[in-house]
Design an enzyme around this catalytic site. Structure first.
Site, mmCIF file in Angstrom:
data_model
loop_
_atom_site.group_PDB
_atom_site.id
_atom_site.type_symbol
_atom_site.label_atom_id
_atom_site.label_comp_id
_atom_site.label_asym_id
_atom_site.label_seq_id
_atom_site.Cartn_x
_atom_site.Cartn_y
_atom_site.Cartn_z
ATOM 1 C CE1 TYR A 57 13.363 33.137 39.463
ATOM 2 C CE2 TYR A 57 15.594 32.519 40.060
ATOM 3 C CZ TYR A 57 14.705 33.428 39.521
ATOM 4 O OH TYR A 57 15.155 34.628 39.060
ATOM 5 C CE LYS B 28 1.769 43.071 35.446
ATOM 6 N NZ LYS B 28 1.943 44.500 35.183
ATOM 7 C CG ASP C 19 3.958 46.968 36.273
ATOM 8 O OD1 ASP C 19 3.471 46.656 37.368
ATOM 9 O OD2 ASP C 19 3.263 47.091 35.246
ATOM 10 C CG ASP D 64 17.016 36.769 40.827
ATOM 11 O OD1 ASP D 64 17.984 37.361 41.337
ATOM 12 O OD2 ASP D 64 17.141 35.897 39.953
#
Ligand code: NAD
Length: 334
Positions: A124, A171, A204, A228
């Site tokens: 972002y 991740k 995930d 988000d």
């Protein structure tokens, strides 16, 4: 002594849910004074910008604001006012308290999760460019400073609110450098909080765990993009955007806002659910130290949720926006 807060009503359903919120928060007897300012598309003709400098100035001066949703044009037009506010005021933490509420339809029970999302960097940061006309690149920025800052915020929140565990989401198995740095930085901070359990999950796997057994989670801390997505996922677990409060917090102050958007298709009909913004107001009262007043509003909200005739159609009821606010006020005073 009264505390001055900035109110930005927003557009679409914003003015309706803002009016309802203002009434309910005032009825809590918190000693607040409101400075109402405008932002969004309507400001462009008057000030040449959707976020006039005087709006930023009042928030900098009052240090606390609450805002209704503001429409952002898709694919063209002005930049999101919400994103600009967060960046210009350095509101580095986006915080959502998401829990099941009585009678709000949800597939789950016993969800009570605080999502703490880093608000200033990651993908972002807006650093992207075309590579010829066949490719485009976005640069993901993760810094130790911002990661430690959000980590510390999450652990301090956990301690302050008597929560037991913080889960770091990442991740880092794939993005070993960027997500690896986020994970390492927050783990370093965790060493100062031996009273709070610290664990980490790959994003995930976390999403699967959240839809299977959400009640196992307490506080989640995430970089911007995962934050988000996961914060909307968790809002969905407790009944959707209409009941999800939010806050953007920085060193200079805080801006509270409902998670939902301006819902233009139902604007002006007095059927929008004001609860997300009212609960954002409750978070604002707690932030300002008005715990008793916040409790009073929560009591009213919980009571009203058990009566169909007092709740808006999205929750299965028959009430209008302003009538729901009045019912909350009556229940607070009962
Ligand atoms: P939205 O949240 O406005 O609407 C999604 C769905 O939820 C719609 O069906 C809507 O009718 C319903 N809904 C939302 N809030 C509701 C409420 N309080 N009561 C009853 N139903 C409600 O999302 P969207 O349609 O993706 O976005 C509309 C506009 O809002 C866009 O311009 C978007 O950029 C903007 N937006 C602003 C904010 C903000 O200001 N913080 C946040 C998200 C979206």
């Amino acid at each position: 002594m009264t505390v001055k807060v900035t109110l930005i009503p927003g557009d679409g359903i914003g003015p309706e849910v803002s009016a309802a919120t203002q009434k309910v928060i005032m009825a809590s007897q918190a000693p607040l004074e409101w400075e109402v300012v405008e932002a969004g598309e309507a400001c462009i003709a008057k000030y040449g910008t959707p976020l006039p400098e005087q709006v930023l100035e009042t928030i900098r001066r009052n240090k606390v604001a609450i805002k209704g949703p503001i429409t952002t044009p898709v694919g063209k037009g002005f930049r999101s006012v919400n994103v600009s506010l967060r960046q210009q005021l350095q509101l580095f933490a986006n915080v959502r308290h998401l829990r099941n509420l009585p009678n709000v339809p949800s597939k789950y029970q016993d969800v009570d999760i605080v999502v703490v999302r880093e608000n200033t960097e990651d993908l972002y940061a807006g650093i992207e460019h075309n590579v010829g006309n066949q490719a485009a690149e976005s640069i993901k920025v993760i810094t130790r400073e911002a990661s430690e800052r959000i980590g510390r915020y999450a652990f301090e929140l956990a301690r302050r609110e008597g929560r037991k565990r913080v889960t770091i989401v990442h991740k880092a198995n794939i993005m070993k450098l960027s997500d690896g740095l986020f994970l390492e930085s927050v783990r370093n901070v965790a060493r100062d909080f031996s009273d709070i359990e610290c664990e980490d999950r790959i994003v995930d796997a976390l999403c699967m765990n959240l839809v299977q057994t959400p009640e196992q989670f307490d506080v989640l801390v995430l970089p911007n993009l995962y934050g988000d997505i996961v914060s909307d996922l968790v809002a969905g677990l407790v009944g959707g955007l209409g009941v999800a409060p939010g806050a953007n917090i920085g060193e200079m102050g805080a801006v509270f806002e409902a998670v939902h958007g301006s819902a233009p298709q139902i604007a002006g009909q007095n059927i929008a659910n004001p609860l997300a913004m009212i609960l954002s107001g409750v978070e604002m009262l707690k932030y300002l130290g008005f715990a008793k007043e916040a409790q009073r509003v929560e009591k009213g909200v919980y009571h009203v949720l058990t009566h169909r005739e007092y709740i808006t159609p999205d929750l299965g009821g028959t009430s209008g926006t302003q009538e729901m606010a009045l019912a909350i006020i009556e229940s607070m005073e009962a």
